[in-house]
Write an enzyme that holds these catalytic residues in place. Structure first.
Site, mmCIF file in Angstrom:
data_model
loop_
_atom_site.group_PDB
_atom_site.id
_atom_site.type_symbol
_atom_site.label_atom_id
_atom_site.label_comp_id
_atom_site.label_asym_id
_atom_site.label_seq_id
_atom_site.Cartn_x
_atom_site.Cartn_y
_atom_site.Cartn_z
ATOM 1 N N PRO A 188 0.800 -1.191 0.000
ATOM 2 C CG PRO A 188 0.039 -1.046 2.168
ATOM 3 C CD PRO A 188 1.136 -1.565 1.355
ATOM 4 C CD GLU A 189 3.574 2.566 -4.066
ATOM 5 O OE1 GLU A 189 3.738 3.705 -4.527
ATOM 6 O OE2 GLU A 189 3.948 1.533 -4.642
ATOM 7 C CG HIS A 194 -0.874 -14.915 7.895
ATOM 8 N ND1 HIS A 194 0.093 -15.524 8.661
ATOM 9 C CD2 HIS A 194 -0.917 -15.594 6.721
ATOM 10 C CE1 HIS A 194 0.634 -16.518 7.965
ATOM 11 N NE2 HIS A 194 0.040 -16.584 6.790
ATOM 12 N NE ARG A 200 7.153 -10.071 2.980
ATOM 13 C CZ ARG A 200 7.918 -9.450 2.092
ATOM 14 N NH1 ARG A 200 7.362 -8.875 1.041
ATOM 15 N NH2 ARG A 200 9.203 -9.384 2.249
ATOM 16 N NE ARG A 227 19.453 13.203 0.674
ATOM 17 C CZ ARG A 227 18.473 12.446 1.144
ATOM 18 N NH1 ARG A 227 17.262 12.948 1.305
ATOM 19 N NH2 ARG A 227 18.701 11.189 1.457
#
Length: 274
Positions: A2-3, A93, A112, A155
């Site tokens: 999920p973003e 899960h 996970r 950077r």
DNA sequence: AGATGCACCTGTATGC
DNA sequence: TGCATACAGGTGCATC
């Protein structure tokens, strides 16, 4: 999973299902997914609380309670937060179950086990969830090319890593970073200290449209992601870069390529992304 | 300080 | 079939 677009979709789909309900029972099946406070305190404190609103910050899902407490969830890679009838089969899960007074259950499942839950008290300062380190929201008015250039141009990193840095801009992940750079026609390995002003403009201008079109299709599902009502996202067929190695670029026809940047799979067109 | 690599987990796909 | 390996939407920490 999920973003930003997926979390935004979870937020919007949970809203009508849980707002105004009261949590009448809470079960923590796997205590280690509760990051703060301890699992026992978390379970007790959330009980009998009424849900006021849902929210989002970056990739964090927020569930605001009437007391001023906030349930914070981060789904990481495979997490799900969904509201279902109690007879709906349990995901194998499932780590936490909140029973609501409308007869439904709010369930947190995560194959996970990278995902985490926090319960933050009203006025309690949040130094642990990671939200305090997040950069600007892409939909904030102050976000634009000047902001990105200021934060990143000194950077020495690949632009893809720059826009994945949550302390710079909150919400982009591996899929949408590739989509943004494709739309901007900028190569993902382009160093942030070698970008032209035009390229900063292109990258900044691509971000909100990419996120908005994904949100309008309820996010991208390719394996685990489901929204708050258990539905898949429909954005997958519209991706222009992610997972398209070996296929023709939709802009110039060149064969799309896969490489690795910062350990993440990266897809781009070697001809038209400069 | 900034950049890099790995650890955290399970499941799936691929190759031998 | 069995086994080893690589890889997956993210982040935090150790190390250089």
């Amino acid at each position: 999973m999920p973003e930003l677009p997926e979390i935004e979709t979870v937020k919007r789909t949970l809203e009508p299902l849980i707002c105004g309900t009261t949590i009448i029972k809470s079960q923590i099946i796997r205590p280690e997914i509760v990051a703060h406070p301890g699992a026992a305190e978390f379970r007790e404190r959330i009980c009998n609380q009424r849900i006021a609103a849902t929210g989002r910050r970056g990739k964090y899902l927020l569930i605001h309670l009437d007391s001023g407490d906030t349930l914070i969830a981060h789904l990481r890679m495979t997490g799900r937060m969904l509201c279902t009838p109690p007879e709906h089969p349990l995901h194998p899960h499932t780590h936490a179950i909140f029973t609501l007074d409308n007869g439904r259950e709010l369930r947190f499942a995560d194959t996970r086990r990278f995902g985490r839950l926090w319960l933050l008290g009203a006025g309690e300062s949040d130094d642990f969830s990671g939200i305090h380190r997040l950069g600007i929201e892409p939909f904030d008015q102050a976000f634009g090319a000047a902001y990105l250039k200021e934060k990143l141009s000194r950077r020495h990193i690949a632009i893809k890593q720059g826009i994945l840095d949550q302390s710079v801009i909150a919400g982009l992940g591996n899929i949408y970073a590739d989509e943004v750079l494709f739309a901007a026609a900028v190569a993902p390995f382009r160093r942030t200290d070698s970008m032209t002003d035009t390229q900063w403009q292109s990258v900044a201008a691509a971000i909100c449209p990419i996120l908005n079109s994904a949100i309008s299709r309820n996010g991208t599902t390719f394996s685990d992601y489901l929204d708050g009502a258990g539905r898949e996202g429909e954005n997958m067929p519209y991706l222009q870069a992610y997972k398209r190695a070996g296929r023709a670029c939709n802009r110039c026809g060149e064969t799309m390529v896969r490489t690795k940047i910062g350990g993440r799979s990266t897809f781009y067109c070697p001809n038209c992304q400069k």
